[in-house]
Design a protein around this motif. Sequence first.
Motif, short mmCIF file in Angstrom:
data_model
loop_
_atom_site.label_atom_id
_atom_site.label_comp_id
_atom_site.label_asym_id
_atom_site.label_seq_id
_atom_site.Cartn_x
_atom_site.Cartn_y
_atom_site.Cartn_z
N ALA A 120 0.85 -1.19 0.00
CA ALA A 120 0.00 0.00 0.00
C ALA A 120 0.88 1.24 0.00
CB ALA A 120 -0.90 -0.02 1.23
N TRP A 132 -0.84 7.73 -4.58
CA TRP A 132 -1.91 7.99 -3.61
C TRP A 132 -3.25 8.12 -4.34
CZ3 TRP A 132 -5.64 11.63 -2.81
CH2 TRP A 132 -6.29 11.58 -1.57
N PHE A 135 -4.82 4.74 -5.68
CA PHE A 135 -5.39 3.90 -4.62
C PHE A 135 -6.67 4.53 -4.08
CE2 PHE A 135 -1.28 1.62 -4.24
CZ PHE A 135 -1.77 0.33 -4.12
N HIS A 136 -6.68 5.87 -3.94
CA HIS A 136 -7.86 6.57 -3.43
C HIS A 136 -9.07 6.31 -4.35
CE1 HIS A 136 -9.97 9.38 -0.96
NE2 HIS A 136 -10.17 10.26 -1.93
N GLY A 138 -9.44 3.67 -6.17
CA GLY A 138 -9.73 2.24 -6.25
C GLY A 138 -9.01 1.49 -7.35
N THR A 140 -5.83 -0.62 -8.16
CA THR A 140 -4.75 -1.36 -7.50
C THR A 140 -3.78 -1.91 -8.55
OG1 THR A 140 -5.99 -3.42 -7.58
CG2 THR A 140 -6.30 -2.04 -5.61
N MET A 196 -11.47 -14.90 -8.54
CA MET A 196 -11.30 -13.79 -9.47
C MET A 196 -10.83 -12.57 -8.68
SD MET A 196 -11.56 -13.12 -12.72
CE MET A 196 -12.86 -14.02 -13.57
N VAL A 197 -9.74 -11.95 -9.15
CA VAL A 197 -9.22 -10.76 -8.46
C VAL A 197 -9.57 -9.51 -9.25
CG1 VAL A 197 -7.12 -9.56 -7.70
CG2 VAL A 197 -7.35 -12.04 -7.37
N ALA A 198 -9.18 -9.50 -10.52
CA ALA A 198 -9.47 -8.38 -11.42
C ALA A 198 -9.73 -9.03 -12.77
CB ALA A 198 -8.28 -7.42 -11.49
N SER B 70 -12.75 -4.69 -9.81
CA SER B 70 -12.04 -4.88 -8.55
C SER B 70 -12.91 -5.75 -7.67
CB SER B 70 -11.78 -3.51 -7.90
OG SER B 70 -10.92 -3.68 -6.79
N CYS B 71 -12.51 -7.02 -7.54
CA CYS B 71 -13.32 -7.98 -6.78
C CYS B 71 -13.02 -7.90 -5.29
CB CYS B 71 -13.04 -9.39 -7.27
SG CYS B 71 -13.38 -9.61 -9.02
N TYR B 72 -11.84 -7.34 -4.94
CA TYR B 72 -11.46 -7.24 -3.53
C TYR B 72 -11.31 -5.79 -3.12
CZ TYR B 72 -10.60 -12.21 -3.37
OH TYR B 72 -10.76 -13.55 -3.40
N LYS B 73 -11.53 -5.53 -1.86
CA LYS B 73 -11.42 -4.17 -1.31
C LYS B 73 -9.96 -3.71 -1.39
CE LYS B 73 -11.64 -3.32 3.25
NZ LYS B 73 -12.25 -3.24 4.58
N PRO B 74 -9.71 -2.58 -2.08
CA PRO B 74 -8.35 -2.05 -2.12
C PRO B 74 -7.92 -1.54 -0.75
CG PRO B 74 -9.72 -1.06 -3.84
CD PRO B 74 -10.63 -1.76 -2.88
N PRO B 75 -6.61 -1.42 -0.51
CA PRO B 75 -6.14 -0.87 0.77
C PRO B 75 -6.39 0.63 0.84
CG PRO B 75 -4.27 -1.26 -0.69
CD PRO B 75 -5.49 -1.77 -1.41
N GLU B 76 -6.22 1.26 2.01
CA GLU B 76 -6.28 2.73 2.14
C GLU B 76 -5.23 3.34 1.24
OE1 GLU B 76 -5.76 3.86 6.18
OE2 GLU B 76 -7.51 2.75 6.86
N PRO B 77 -5.47 4.53 0.70
CA PRO B 77 -6.49 5.51 1.05
C PRO B 77 -7.84 5.31 0.37
CG PRO B 77 -4.99 6.46 -0.55
CD PRO B 77 -4.47 5.09 -0.23
N PHE B 78 -8.13 4.15 -0.19
CA PHE B 78 -9.48 3.86 -0.68
C PHE B 78 -10.40 3.78 0.53
CE2 PHE B 78 -12.89 1.00 -2.16
CZ PHE B 78 -13.26 1.66 -3.32
N TYR B 128 -17.27 8.04 -2.10
CA TYR B 128 -17.61 7.56 -0.75
C TYR B 128 -18.25 8.72 0.01
CZ TYR B 128 -13.47 10.06 0.94
OH TYR B 128 -12.55 11.03 1.25
#
Lengths: 393, 145
Positions: A120, A132, A135-136, A138, A140, A196-198, B70-78, B128
């Motif tokens: 992260a 930053w 990730f904010h 969404g 990844t 499934m991830v992405a 995106s099937c999984y919750k991303p880490p912060e700062p999401f 959000y």
Amino acid sequence: MSNDIAIIGVGMHPWGKWGKNFVEYGVKAARDAIKDAGIDWKDVQFVSGAATMRCGYPGYVAGATFAQALGWQGAEVNTSYAACASGSQALAAARAKILSGECEVALVVGADTTPKGFLAPQKGRRPDDPDWVRFHLGITNPTYFALYARRRMEMYGDTQDDFAMVKVKNAEHGFSNPYARYKKKFTAEDVAASAMVADPLRLMDICATSDGGAALIVCSMEYAKKIGKADAVKVAAISTVTPTYASSVIEMPDIATDSGAIVDAQSFRAALPVKAYEEAGIGPEDISLAEVYDLSTALELDWIEDLQLCERGQAAQLVREGATKIGGRLPINTSGGLACFGEAVPAQAISQICELTWQLRGEAGDRQVANANVGITANQGLFGHGSSVIVKK
Amino acid sequence: MTAKKKEPAIEGWFTMDSDKPHLLGSKCCDCGTFYFPKQKNFCKNPSCNGEEFEEVKLSRTGKVWSFTNSCYKPPEPFVAAEPFVPYTIAAVELEAEKMTVLGQVVEGVNVSDLKAGMEMELVLDTLYEDDESEKITWKWKPVSA
């Protein structure tokens, strides 16, 4: 004038999640490489370390850290950080020192201990940092790999089954590699059953992060002759070129590409091997095998095309034909690749060269490729770092 | 209960026009190269010494280059809703700017609904909510939908 240098020693620490200090992995790999070279540690005049950003100050000054751990003996040191290409830049620093005549024999070494869980970004609100921002919003790491994979499906008709075949092939290759982390012959059913991830990439299409260490002893051709190793495997080319503006492909961690409105768009991955081929005076048709950066299964297919080992859009067909397996006409990732290793960033580019060296020496055991004469590596990391190294007999 | 105040999740990256929003980029006054996010000091075209930029509204439609989810919750700062709801993501090529921009796709559009080359338009949607406000971002939406 030849710019070749000799690889007289290689060594690795097994990849895994050992949870030990990274220095231990690097020193083990370095000692193995020194022993393999048949020289004494005190003969090494230059220590070129690949840095890790995850292990505090000793990681930032990796060259000195390893030199101290091996026992200070007055060698000069250097530390390189270039994300996934750190190991290649450490090798390039050693080659420059050798070819300029400033030293005869050098140790190149990288090792990492990775934290548990997701990688992260740093804490705090930083809208000026693209890492930053993404990730904010969404986005990844797997997002980028999945966009490339889906693009292949849309453009060339690749399927998820093709991607699974890459995993199955690499799992078979890495099965007998003593340094691989994952030693299991996964099947296409195993891949299809993983989460499934992405979309279209599943958990088993995406590489993990690992602990590991790798090292090389490199020297001038004169030194190799002097110690009776004139026929050692050689480094024929190192490419660590940066991209050329404008970059056409969306790259981690960016939220948008450069604009191609004024300046023509370029592909960075495709540019990396071009300089290596030119420098080596070797063409794609001469390549016996390749170690490429399979952060995802689908990315291995992109690399095969970027290395010009087949026409654009044809890589999946090579996999279907079995050409990329050991025993096929163009074996890819004979080590098992990142699929079997997981990524240990500063060690990874060095480990690719270890594998090619064993293959070209005929010392790869169950993984041995027949008539291996020339090998090429490819990798790419964040912020325009990448490398391609050509190794020849 | 009153509606929460709407605020951009990242200030200055897009207009808050709910009907026809635009991403806000910049354009080099010397060579005309576009940037998103905005370039403010030095032009990145290696043949240009430009140091002045004008803010420009980027095209609000483009074609799908690729897509995923995106099937999984991303880490912060999401900042994730509980429970986490997977979302679709698209990379969309803007024709005039010859630039690909990432973004989430509006809710209800799945990977199976998208194809490369499909026409998409920019819309505003909630990224959000916190106690005081609704944080707004841009998202992509199929033009036909």
